[in-house]
Design a protein around this motif. Structure first.
Motif, PDB file in Angstrom:
ATOM      1  N   THR A  76       0.919  -1.186   0.130  1.00  0.00           N
ATOM      2  CA  THR A  76      -0.068   0.082   0.138  1.00  0.00           C
ATOM      3  C   THR A  76       0.893   1.155   0.072  1.00  0.00           C
ATOM      4  O   THR A  76       0.479   2.281  -0.441  1.00  0.00           O
ATOM      5  CB  THR A  76      -1.009  -0.051   1.296  1.00  0.00           C
ATOM      6  N   ALA A  77       2.158   1.260   0.450  1.00  0.00           N
ATOM      7  CA  ALA A  77       2.833   2.438   0.669  1.00  0.00           C
ATOM      8  C   ALA A  77       3.446   2.531  -0.914  1.00  0.00           C
ATOM      9  O   ALA A  77       3.760   3.858  -0.987  1.00  0.00           O
ATOM     10  CB  ALA A  77       4.082   2.145   1.745  1.00  0.00           C
TER      11      ALA A  77
ATOM     12  N   GLU B 204       0.066   8.499  -2.528  1.00  0.00           N
ATOM     13  CA  GLU B 204       0.436   9.862  -2.977  1.00  0.00           C
ATOM     14  C   GLU B 204       1.425  10.551  -1.918  1.00  0.00           C
ATOM     15  O   GLU B 204       1.404  10.344  -0.658  1.00  0.00           O
ATOM     16  CB  GLU B 204      -0.657  10.671  -3.297  1.00  0.00           C
ATOM     17  N   PRO B 205       2.312  11.690  -2.471  1.00  0.00           N
ATOM     18  CA  PRO B 205       3.228  12.066  -1.414  1.00  0.00           C
ATOM     19  C   PRO B 205       2.198  13.095  -0.512  1.00  0.00           C
ATOM     20  O   PRO B 205       1.259  13.604  -0.936  1.00  0.00           O
ATOM     21  CB  PRO B 205       3.951  13.167  -2.060  1.00  0.00           C
TER      22      PRO B 205
ATOM     23  N   GLU C 240       5.601  16.227   2.685  1.00  0.00           N
ATOM     24  CA  GLU C 240       6.760  15.932   1.581  1.00  0.00           C
ATOM     25  C   GLU C 240       6.510  16.863   0.494  1.00  0.00           C
ATOM     26  O   GLU C 240       7.901  17.065  -0.013  1.00  0.00           O
ATOM     27  CB  GLU C 240       6.507  14.358   1.175  1.00  0.00           C
ATOM     28  N   LEU C 241       5.553  17.300  -0.179  1.00  0.00           N
ATOM     29  CA  LEU C 241       5.582  18.334  -1.357  1.00  0.00           C
ATOM     30  C   LEU C 241       6.047  19.492  -0.943  1.00  0.00           C
ATOM     31  O   LEU C 241       6.780  20.185  -1.695  1.00  0.00           O
ATOM     32  CB  LEU C 241       4.140  18.271  -1.795  1.00  0.00           C
ATOM     33  N   ASN C 242       5.778  19.855   0.529  1.00  0.00           N
ATOM     34  CA  ASN C 242       6.407  21.343   0.876  1.00  0.00           C
ATOM     35  C   ASN C 242       7.818  21.204   0.976  1.00  0.00           C
ATOM     36  O   ASN C 242       8.838  22.131   0.662  1.00  0.00           O
ATOM     37  CB  ASN C 242       5.737  21.575   2.338  1.00  0.00           C
TER      38      ASN C 242
END
Length: 88
Positions: free
Chosen positions: A15-16, A20-21, A25-27
């Motif tokens: 599942t990991a 989605e990030p 993580e996106l920041n």
């Protein structure tokens, strides 16, 4: 029919692998983008110089690209580690 990867990642939860990030993580990626761009620019200059002699103009381009990388690293480090004043 299920297509299996060539190299199964047995130590990572299935599942990991497909999640989605997160916003955090996106920041973090967004905060590092100036450094990433500077490193890519430096790499582009290095690649362009691989198959020919380096001229003075090329050397300046490379120095400029390296200075951009150092400045971006300094900026990123200064944001991550706030400076504290030492009492005199």
């Amino acid at each position: 029919m299920k297509i299996l990867p060539l190299h199964p990642l047995s130590d990572i939860d299935a599942t990991a692998q497909h999640r989605e990030p997160t916003d955090a993580e996106l920041n973090a990626i967004d905060a590092e983008m100036p450094l990433i761009r500077a490193e890519v620019e430096e790499l582009d200059v290095q690649i362009s110089l691989m198959d020919r002699p380096v001229t003075e103009l090329d050397a300046r381009r490379l120095r400029r690209a390296r200075r951009k990388v150092l400045a971006a690293r300094r900026e990123l480090t200064n944001r991550a580690c706030p400076v504290t004043e030492v009492g005199a």
